[in-house]
Design a protein around this motif. Structure first.
Motif, PDB file in Angstrom:
ATOM      1  N   UNK A 106      17.195  18.228  56.053  1.00  0.00           N
ATOM      2  CA  UNK A 106      15.775  18.480  56.313  1.00  0.00           C
ATOM      3  C   UNK A 106      15.332  17.793  57.601  1.00  0.00           C
ATOM      4  N   UNK A 107      15.793  16.562  57.816  1.00  0.00           N
ATOM      5  CA  UNK A 107      15.395  15.813  59.010  1.00  0.00           C
ATOM      6  C   UNK A 107      15.923  16.460  60.285  1.00  0.00           C
ATOM      7  N   UNK A 110      14.863  20.884  59.776  1.00  0.00           N
ATOM      8  CA  UNK A 110      13.517  21.299  59.432  1.00  0.00           C
ATOM      9  C   UNK A 110      13.491  22.523  58.539  1.00  0.00           C
ATOM     10  N   UNK A 111      12.726  23.547  58.956  1.00  0.00           N
ATOM     11  CA  UNK A 111      12.571  24.749  58.139  1.00  0.00           C
ATOM     12  C   UNK A 111      13.909  25.456  57.917  1.00  0.00           C
ATOM     13  N   UNK A 112      14.802  25.381  58.887  1.00  0.00           N
ATOM     14  CA  UNK A 112      16.105  26.031  58.738  1.00  0.00           C
ATOM     15  C   UNK A 112      16.878  25.456  57.554  1.00  0.00           C
ATOM     16  N   UNK A 113      16.613  24.194  57.210  1.00  0.00           N
ATOM     17  CA  UNK A 113      17.289  23.566  56.075  1.00  0.00           C
ATOM     18  C   UNK A 113      16.932  24.262  54.774  1.00  0.00           C
ATOM     19  N   UNK A 127      16.620  20.410  48.046  1.00  0.00           N
ATOM     20  CA  UNK A 127      16.008  20.603  49.362  1.00  0.00           C
ATOM     21  C   UNK A 127      14.508  20.886  49.269  1.00  0.00           C
ATOM     22  N   UNK A 128      14.034  21.756  48.360  1.00  0.00           N
ATOM     23  CA  UNK A 128      12.579  21.942  48.264  1.00  0.00           C
ATOM     24  C   UNK A 128      11.838  20.647  47.925  1.00  0.00           C
ATOM     25  N   UNK A 132       9.218  18.735  50.477  1.00  0.00           N
ATOM     26  CA  UNK A 132       7.866  18.340  50.101  1.00  0.00           C
ATOM     27  C   UNK A 132       7.634  16.859  50.301  1.00  0.00           C
ATOM     28  N   UNK A 133       8.609  16.051  49.907  1.00  0.00           N
ATOM     29  CA  UNK A 133       8.477  14.601  50.041  1.00  0.00           C
ATOM     30  C   UNK A 133       8.456  14.165  51.501  1.00  0.00           C
ATOM     31  N   UNK A 134       9.101  14.942  52.375  1.00  0.00           N
ATOM     32  CA  UNK A 134       9.171  14.567  53.795  1.00  0.00           C
ATOM     33  C   UNK A 134       7.899  14.908  54.556  1.00  0.00           C
ATOM     34  N   UNK A 135       7.012  15.659  53.911  1.00  0.00           N
ATOM     35  CA  UNK A 135       5.763  16.016  54.574  1.00  0.00           C
ATOM     36  C   UNK A 135       5.831  17.299  55.383  1.00  0.00           C
TER      37      UNK A 135
END
Length: 207
Positions: A106-107, A110-113, A127-128, A132-135
């Protein structure tokens, strides 16, 4: 194999569609995906579509709707409660979690993850929640979720459809019996398992 397909095909089409929708929907929203991967029901839906009891398009639509809804709920849970929500999973299931990998994915992407993670059973669950937790912004997650859900649902449904067609062809045209096909499936599974263990050992050595 014929008996299994006969039993599946005998289910009412609405029951098959409910399963095709429900299992993907429950994967990340309830962590069920750690125990029963959602593609199981979608593959079955593809088989039933090949048998002529359901339109393939209905299977794809139900799978995509369930996948997108489930991941959206998972995202909202992660946004509200953070990774701590995963502590509610059974201990046996938590051992399968790969949170560090999900966070890196995710870091870095981003969205591609969200799109990429859908293709790996464990990542599809976490991953979802991690997004969500990553903001991650809701709109960003939303379009990535819909894109990944549609691609995954179509691919897995068609795979089930073509798998049933291939089995019928091999049995009818080439004279390959059920036992031989099952033997090939088991052999393929064992080879995949051995390869996965070899990669894990190599990764441990590299670390």
């Amino acid at each position: 194999m014929d008996r299994v397909l006969t039993v599946i095909a005998a289910l009412p089409p609405v029951v098959v569609l409910v399963l095709v929708f429900a299992l993907p929907a429950l994967e990340s929203s309830t962590l069920l995906g750690l125990v029963v991967p959602g593609e199981t029901a979608v593959l079955v839906g593809g088989v039933v579509a090949h048998e002529g009891h359901l339109p393939l398009s209905a299977v794809v639509a139900a799978a995509a709707a369930g996948a997108c809804l489930g991941d959206q709920v998972g995202y909202l849970l992660g946004r509200r409660y953070g990774p701590a929500v995963l502590s509610r999973a059974p201990a046996a299931a938590r051992r399968r979690l790969d949170l560090d990998r999900a966070r890196r994915l995710v870091a870095e992407r981003g969205a591609a993850a969200v799109v990429v993670g859908r293709w790996v059973a464990v990542l599809r669950v976490v991953v979802p929640l991690t997004a969500g937790a990553s903001g991650m912004r809701r709109t960003t997650f939303g379009w990535a979720n819909v894109t990944g859900g549609l691609l995954w649902a179509a691919a897995v449904s068609v795979l089930g459809y073509l798998g049933a067609a291939s089995y019928r062809y091999l049995e009818r045209e080439l004279g390959i019996g059920t036992e031989a096909l099952l033997g090939l499936v088991v052999l393929g599974g064992l080879l995949a398992l051995a390869r996965r263990r070899r990669r894990r050992r190599q990764n441990r050595v590299d670390q």
